[in-house]
Design an enzyme around this catalytic site. Structure first.
Site, PDB file in Angstrom:
ATOM      1  N   ASP A  70       4.393 -55.538  -9.778  1.00  0.00           N
ATOM      2  CA  ASP A  70       3.149 -55.886  -9.094  1.00  0.00           C
ATOM      3  C   ASP A  70       3.347 -56.329  -7.646  1.00  0.00           C
ATOM      4  O   ASP A  70       2.416 -56.816  -7.021  1.00  0.00           O
ATOM      5  CB  ASP A  70       2.449 -57.021  -9.851  1.00  0.00           C
ATOM      6  CG  ASP A  70       1.934 -56.583 -11.207  1.00  0.00           C
ATOM      7  OD1 ASP A  70       0.876 -55.941 -11.249  1.00  0.00           O
ATOM      8  OD2 ASP A  70       2.588 -56.877 -12.218  1.00  0.00           O
ATOM      9  N   GLU A 129      -0.795 -60.398  -1.602  1.00  0.00           N
ATOM     10  CA  GLU A 129      -1.746 -61.490  -1.397  1.00  0.00           C
ATOM     11  C   GLU A 129      -1.554 -62.609  -2.417  1.00  0.00           C
ATOM     12  O   GLU A 129      -1.792 -63.784  -2.111  1.00  0.00           O
ATOM     13  CB  GLU A 129      -3.174 -60.949  -1.504  1.00  0.00           C
ATOM     14  CG  GLU A 129      -4.249 -62.018  -1.402  1.00  0.00           C
ATOM     15  CD  GLU A 129      -5.628 -61.478  -1.749  1.00  0.00           C
ATOM     16  OE1 GLU A 129      -6.544 -61.720  -0.950  1.00  0.00           O
ATOM     17  OE2 GLU A 129      -5.788 -60.827  -2.795  1.00  0.00           O
ATOM     18  N   ASP A 130      -1.088 -62.265  -3.607  1.00  0.00           N
ATOM     19  CA  ASP A 130      -1.003 -63.267  -4.663  1.00  0.00           C
ATOM     20  C   ASP A 130       0.154 -64.239  -4.480  1.00  0.00           C
ATOM     21  O   ASP A 130       0.192 -65.287  -5.125  1.00  0.00           O
ATOM     22  CB  ASP A 130      -0.884 -62.578  -6.027  1.00  0.00           C
ATOM     23  CG  ASP A 130      -2.166 -61.885  -6.431  1.00  0.00           C
ATOM     24  OD1 ASP A 130      -3.251 -62.441  -6.152  1.00  0.00           O
ATOM     25  OD2 ASP A 130      -2.098 -60.780  -7.007  1.00  0.00           O
ATOM     26  N   ARG A 165       5.446 -62.440 -12.420  1.00  0.00           N
ATOM     27  CA  ARG A 165       5.205 -62.278 -10.986  1.00  0.00           C
ATOM     28  C   ARG A 165       5.799 -63.404 -10.137  1.00  0.00           C
ATOM     29  O   ARG A 165       5.727 -63.335  -8.911  1.00  0.00           O
ATOM     30  CB  ARG A 165       3.692 -62.165 -10.724  1.00  0.00           C
ATOM     31  CG  ARG A 165       3.037 -60.991 -11.449  1.00  0.00           C
ATOM     32  CD  ARG A 165       1.700 -60.646 -10.832  1.00  0.00           C
ATOM     33  NE  ARG A 165       1.881 -60.291  -9.433  1.00  0.00           N
ATOM     34  CZ  ARG A 165       0.866 -60.113  -8.572  1.00  0.00           C
ATOM     35  NH1 ARG A 165      -0.377 -60.289  -9.009  1.00  0.00           N
ATOM     36  NH2 ARG A 165       1.083 -59.800  -7.325  1.00  0.00           N
ATOM     37  N   ARG A 171      -5.384 -66.935 -14.179  1.00  0.00           N
ATOM     38  CA  ARG A 171      -4.182 -67.026 -13.356  1.00  0.00           C
ATOM     39  C   ARG A 171      -4.095 -68.326 -12.542  1.00  0.00           C
ATOM     40  O   ARG A 171      -3.007 -68.679 -12.090  1.00  0.00           O
ATOM     41  CB  ARG A 171      -4.122 -65.831 -12.408  1.00  0.00           C
ATOM     42  CG  ARG A 171      -4.135 -64.462 -13.084  1.00  0.00           C
ATOM     43  CD  ARG A 171      -2.826 -64.166 -13.808  1.00  0.00           C
ATOM     44  NE  ARG A 171      -2.857 -62.876 -14.485  1.00  0.00           N
ATOM     45  CZ  ARG A 171      -2.514 -61.723 -13.914  1.00  0.00           C
ATOM     46  NH1 ARG A 171      -2.149 -61.688 -12.649  1.00  0.00           N
ATOM     47  NH2 ARG A 171      -2.547 -60.594 -14.616  1.00  0.00           N
ATOM     48  N   HIS A 204      -9.715 -62.120 -10.655  1.00  0.00           N
ATOM     49  CA  HIS A 204      -9.625 -63.114  -9.582  1.00  0.00           C
ATOM     50  C   HIS A 204     -11.001 -63.401  -8.979  1.00  0.00           C
ATOM     51  O   HIS A 204     -11.925 -62.582  -9.097  1.00  0.00           O
ATOM     52  CB  HIS A 204      -8.723 -62.588  -8.453  1.00  0.00           C
ATOM     53  CG  HIS A 204      -7.272 -62.524  -8.790  1.00  0.00           C
ATOM     54  ND1 HIS A 204      -6.481 -61.446  -8.477  1.00  0.00           N
ATOM     55  CD2 HIS A 204      -6.453 -63.427  -9.406  1.00  0.00           C
ATOM     56  CE1 HIS A 204      -5.240 -61.670  -8.875  1.00  0.00           C
ATOM     57  NE2 HIS A 204      -5.196 -62.867  -9.442  1.00  0.00           N
ATOM     58  N   CYS A 263      -5.756 -57.481  -2.046  1.00  0.00           N
ATOM     59  CA  CYS A 263      -4.476 -57.931  -2.589  1.00  0.00           C
ATOM     60  C   CYS A 263      -3.275 -57.199  -2.019  1.00  0.00           C
ATOM     61  O   CYS A 263      -2.135 -57.629  -2.214  1.00  0.00           O
ATOM     62  CB  CYS A 263      -4.477 -57.858  -4.108  1.00  0.00           C
ATOM     63  SG  CYS A 263      -4.848 -56.240  -4.779  1.00  0.00           S
TER      64      CYS A 263
END
Length: 260
Positions: A65, A70-71, A90, A136, A166, A253
């Site tokens: 991923d 962005e995450d 992640r 998340r 999200h 993202c």
């Protein structure tokens, strides 16, 4: 002195392992890796056409991923905040991007256990930071982020979401006074201070767009919502990210935007 008017973006090339991506709210489909990589190149070109200076980081072969940069980090004018993603698979993405983050912000904070937060749950409109309470991202991380940002004058609001990954799946900013929103996934009352444009009923995933100055970048597969945004006076560019959408990705993202 850096020119703070210049918009920059951090992006990361598509991992060849993207077919092993995390999924929460969509069914798994076959992903054409080569096409996903080509679409990502088109995405970077679209950012460049809107005046963004893009730094593309190399693909991470063992992090499926990792294209969704962005995450892993939140970039504010005053500091960076390295996240702690909600999906255990992640979390290595944060260490992978940390050296680059340290080169663009001298002050770097980090969310720590038991906090979890994905950058996709963090929507900053001016000095107001909305953070999604999701699968998340949790309240512990929101509390940490509130403490980190308070000295710089930011207000942080926790926003419950439903039926989506999200917060920015459900709402993004078109300007400092206007949001694009799917009220089926987030309560519109949290955004009463803003003019609201609702996504087309047939395009539930269309609320995720990238704002670059006065321009808007959105996926090409939402023509009805695009027409609504244009009718409201916004200039819209589109890009095909259909293969990345199969990995539960979207246009916000795939980049971390910042100035300076």
């Amino acid at each position: 002195m850096p020119d703070i008017s210049i918009m920059h973006a951090l992006c990361r090339a598509v991992s060849p392992a993207i077919t092993d991506c995390e999924l929460s709210f969509i069914d798994r489909e076959s992903i054409d890796v080569a096409l996903a990589q080509a679409q990502h190149r088109d995405y970077i070109a679209a950012l460049g056409a809107l005046g963004v200076r893009v730094t593309e980081l190399p693909a991470e072969p063992v992090l499926p991923d990792s294209v969704f940069v962005e995450d892993s980090v939140l970039l504010f004018d005053e500091l960076a905040v390295l996240t702690r993603p909600g999906a255990i698979s992640r979390r290595a993405e944060v260490d992978a991007i940390a050296p680059v983050v340290q080169s663009v912000r001298s002050r770097v904070e980090r969310i720590t256990q038991p906090g979890t937060v994905d950058g996709g749950d963090v929507l900053c409109i001016g000095q107001h930071v909305f953070v999604g309470l999701s699968q998340r991202s949790n309240q512990a991380a929101i509390d940490q982020l509130t403490a980190v940002l308070k000295p710089f004058g930011y207000a942080v609001t926790a926003v419950p979401i439903r039926n989506c990954l999200h917060l920015k799946s459900a709402v993004t900013a078109l300007s400092d006074d206007t949001v694009l929103i799917n009220p089926e996934w987030v309560a519109a009352g949290y955004f009463d201070a803003y003019r609201q444009i609702r996504v087309a009923e047939s395009e539930a995933h269309a609320a995720n767009v990238v704002r670059i100055g006065a321009a808007i970048l959105m996926p090409s597969c939402f023509p009805e919502t695009r027409a609504l945004v244009q009718a409201a006076g916004f200039a819209v560019s589109t890009v095909d990210v259909s293969e990345l959408q199969k990995a539960e990705g979207a246009v916000t993202c795939c980049c971390v935007l910042f100035t300076g």
